[in-house]
Design an enzyme around this catalytic site. Structure first.
Site, PDB file in Angstrom:
ATOM      1  N   LYS A 125      10.427  -5.256  -6.762  1.00 42.12           N
ATOM      2  CA  LYS A 125       9.763  -4.789  -7.983  1.00 42.12           C
ATOM      3  C   LYS A 125      10.751  -4.145  -8.960  1.00 42.12           C
ATOM      4  O   LYS A 125      10.519  -4.148 -10.161  1.00 42.12           O
ATOM      5  CB  LYS A 125       8.616  -3.846  -7.639  1.00 42.12           C
ATOM      6  CG  LYS A 125       7.466  -4.588  -6.957  1.00 42.12           C
ATOM      7  CD  LYS A 125       6.260  -3.722  -6.695  1.00 42.12           C
ATOM      8  CE  LYS A 125       5.143  -4.532  -6.075  1.00 42.12           C
ATOM      9  NZ  LYS A 125       5.432  -4.935  -4.659  1.00 42.12           N
TER      10      LYS A 125
HETATM   11  C1  LIG Z   1       4.760  -5.985  -4.038  1.00 42.24           C
HETATM   12  C2  LIG Z   1       5.393  -6.604  -2.843  1.00 42.24           C
HETATM   13  C3  LIG Z   1       5.047  -7.912  -2.397  1.00 42.24           C
HETATM   14  C4  LIG Z   1       3.957  -8.734  -3.044  1.00 42.24           C
HETATM   15  O1  LIG Z   1       4.300  -9.190  -4.317  1.00 42.24           O
HETATM   16  P1  LIG Z   1       3.190  -9.707  -5.341  1.00 42.24           P
HETATM   17  O2  LIG Z   1       3.880  -9.908  -6.613  1.00 42.24           O
HETATM   18  O3  LIG Z   1       2.139  -8.622  -5.401  1.00 42.24           O
HETATM   19  O4  LIG Z   1       2.632 -10.977  -4.758  1.00 42.24           O
HETATM   20  C5  LIG Z   1       5.753  -8.442  -1.324  1.00 42.24           C
HETATM   21  N1  LIG Z   1       6.720  -7.734  -0.686  1.00 42.24           N
HETATM   22  C6  LIG Z   1       7.070  -6.488  -1.077  1.00 42.24           C
HETATM   23  C7  LIG Z   1       8.117  -5.764  -0.336  1.00 42.24           C
HETATM   24  C8  LIG Z   1       6.418  -5.880  -2.171  1.00 42.24           C
HETATM   25  O5  LIG Z   1       6.769  -4.626  -2.538  1.00 42.24           O
END
Ligand SMILES: *Cc1c(COP(=O)(O)O)cnc(C)c1O
Length: 489
Positions: free
Chosen positions: A135
């Site tokens: 993110k």
């Molecule tokens: C947020 C997250 C996901 C999922 O991603 P999306 O964009 O919500 O599908 C997968 N792995 C980790 C470590 C995350 O923080």
């Protein structure tokens, strides 16, 4: 210069299509909100008709343009990919600075390095940012984009959000030290791990406010919702959010798909991706990269036991079930909010049809795709459900065969890639969405090894903490926000 030390190649960065699409507008998936430029869609987040913003048309790069970007540093690919999506909403020089700053503190010179796991099998490491999860790659941009647009307009916002522990720090790191933003993150007191808490509370920035609520994660979420529902408070504090439905986050994530595909031979060679999926934001960015002209053959969606998407890909029906806790908590979701963006494409960009479908889904808890839509969906996407036991077995096996430690989310991506690769010769890239040290208990359970935090985060475990414990009470939290936010004065 091209950015490679000592290479001496003077290089002007291609800014493909930017001049053709200077006025790119964003429309709502539900068809009833006015179209906005990138900057307004950024600040709005959700559209006023309840829909999500998508580009009115997809910018498309010619093969020659992609070819020119191959071998460029991450920041150059970012600027080229983002330019047509941003249009003239942000000046080139400002975007250059924002991109440069966003990735300057990352822990790997390649920003998003690829590692080979086996023949044709790759891992794209997206955990070299400040909070060790993917993110950061979009949020580091989004925080600066917010700040830039707000400052230009002489405005200030108050970002509020709730976290169960895993994602609050990414929002905090995105907003820290931004003059036009105050950020308040609520988490359940005593119910997050020490590392999760310290990632939030040791950030020494005056505009960051971490609130430990005497209650559960649901209480925190309810408090945030109640603050947004209080129209007077919302207006006065100029409440805002940087959640995963924000278009700018999707845009920021397109970059690493392009970067990885180009590294593996695109545009002349195809590539497939396997994405551990929760809210569908990450994998939708891969879809967007394909719409922009990258030769992406297959997109594999990995889920844990909360497998609404994997079931959709086998049955053509999306049916809500309860959420169960797993070893991959960032994927423990009931409904993937960003799926609406793909549905919009599958339904021929018909906003009224989407509004009706989403209303029905909310009413009945299920939604069935038409035959043509299902065919189009499964022509590109495949799903794989990976339970906790298989996740642990995958972590163990990858460690034995490659020496790499991977976190449970990443392991789901790797396992999904293996399960759906078939006999294709196309390289398959699994997305590493979190650093193993972010989920050390699961990694230790699988391998007996407790992955250490990267050295650059070392002082986090001894740095002073700043947090405020508040009762599970709306008035107390609102009072706190009111007295601490820069907008209040
Ligand atoms: C947020 C997250 C996901 C999922 O991603 P999306 O964009 O919500 O599908 C997968 N792995 C980790 C470590 C995350 O923080």
């Amino acid at each position: 210069m091209c950015g490679l030390p000592g290479c001496g190649r003077a290089a002007t960065l291609p800014r493909p299509s930017a001049k053709d699409i200077t006025q790119l507008q964003y429309v709502s998936t539900r068809g009833k909100a006015p179209a906005l430029g990138f900057d307004d869609a950024l600040l709005a987040g959700l559209a006023p008709d309840g829909g999500l913003y998508v580009p009115e048309l997809w910018p498309h790069f010619a093969e020659a343009t992609w070819a020119e970007l191959a071998g460029r540093p991450y920041g150059d690919v970012a600027k080229a990919v983002l330019a047509p999506l941003i249009g003239d909403a942000i000046e080139d020089e400002a975007l250059d600075a924002i991109v440069a700053e966003s990735y300057a503190g990352f822990g790997h010179a390649a920003v998003a390095p690829l590692k080979q796991l086996g023949p044709g099998e790759w891992l794209l490491e997206l955990f070299h940012g400040p909070t060790l999860a993917f993110k950061d790659y979009a949020l580091q941009l989004v925080g600066r984009l917010f700040d830039h647009v707000l400052t230009k307009r002489g405005q200030h916002v108050t970002i509020v959000g709730a976290t169960s522990g895993d994602t609050g720090s990414a929002a905090i790191e995105a907003c820290r030290d931004r003059n036009a933003i105050d950020v308040f993150i609520l988490y359940p007191h005593g119910r997050v791990s020490e590392v999760q808490r310290r990632q939030m509370t040791t950030v020494a920035a005056a505009n960051v406010h971490t609130i430990a609520v005497e209650g559960t994660f649901d209480d925190c979420q309810d408090l945030v919702k109640a603050m947004f529902a209080d129209a007077v408070f919302r207006e006065r504090m100029r409440l805002s959010a940087v959640n995963s439905i924000n278009w700018a986050r999707i845009a920021g994530q397109i970059v690493y798909y392009a970067f990885a595909a180009l590294s593996l031979g695109a545009p002349s060679r195809k590539v497939s991706f396997a994405v551990p999926t929760g809210n569908f934001g990450n994998v939708f960015s891969a879809y967007a990269a394909r719409r922009m002209g990258l030769p992406i053959e297959r997109l594999v969606i990995g889920t844990n036991r909360n497998d609404i998407l994997a079931r959709l890909l086998t049955t053509g029906e999306m049916t809500i079930e309860g959420v169960e806790p797993t070893l991959s908590p960032s994927m423990d979701i009931q409904v993937s909010s960003n799926f609406e963006r793909l549905l919009f494409e599958l339904m021929g960009r018909d906003g009224a049809a989407i509004a009706a479908a989403m209303a029905q889904f909310r009413r009945e808890g299920s939604l069935k795709l038409g035959a043509a839509q299902f065919k189009e969906l499964t022509g590109l996407f495949a799903g794989a459900r990976v339970d906790d036991e298989t996740t642990l077995a995958t972590i163990r096996r990858i460690h034995e065969s490659t020496g790499e430690l991977v976190d449970p989310h990443t392991a789901i991506g790797i396992r999904a890639a293996e399960a759906r690769r078939g006999c294709s010769a196309t390289p398959m890239v699994a997305l590493g969405t979190a650093h193993p040290a972010k989920f050390p208990d699961a990694v230790a359970r699988a391998t007996g090894i407790r992955p250490p935090l990267p050295a650059r985060l070392g002082d986090m475990m001894t740095a002073p903490e700043r947090l405020t414990v508040l009762p599970n009470d709306l008035k107390s939290v609102q009072n706190f926000v009111r007295t601490k936010t820069g907008a209040a004065s």
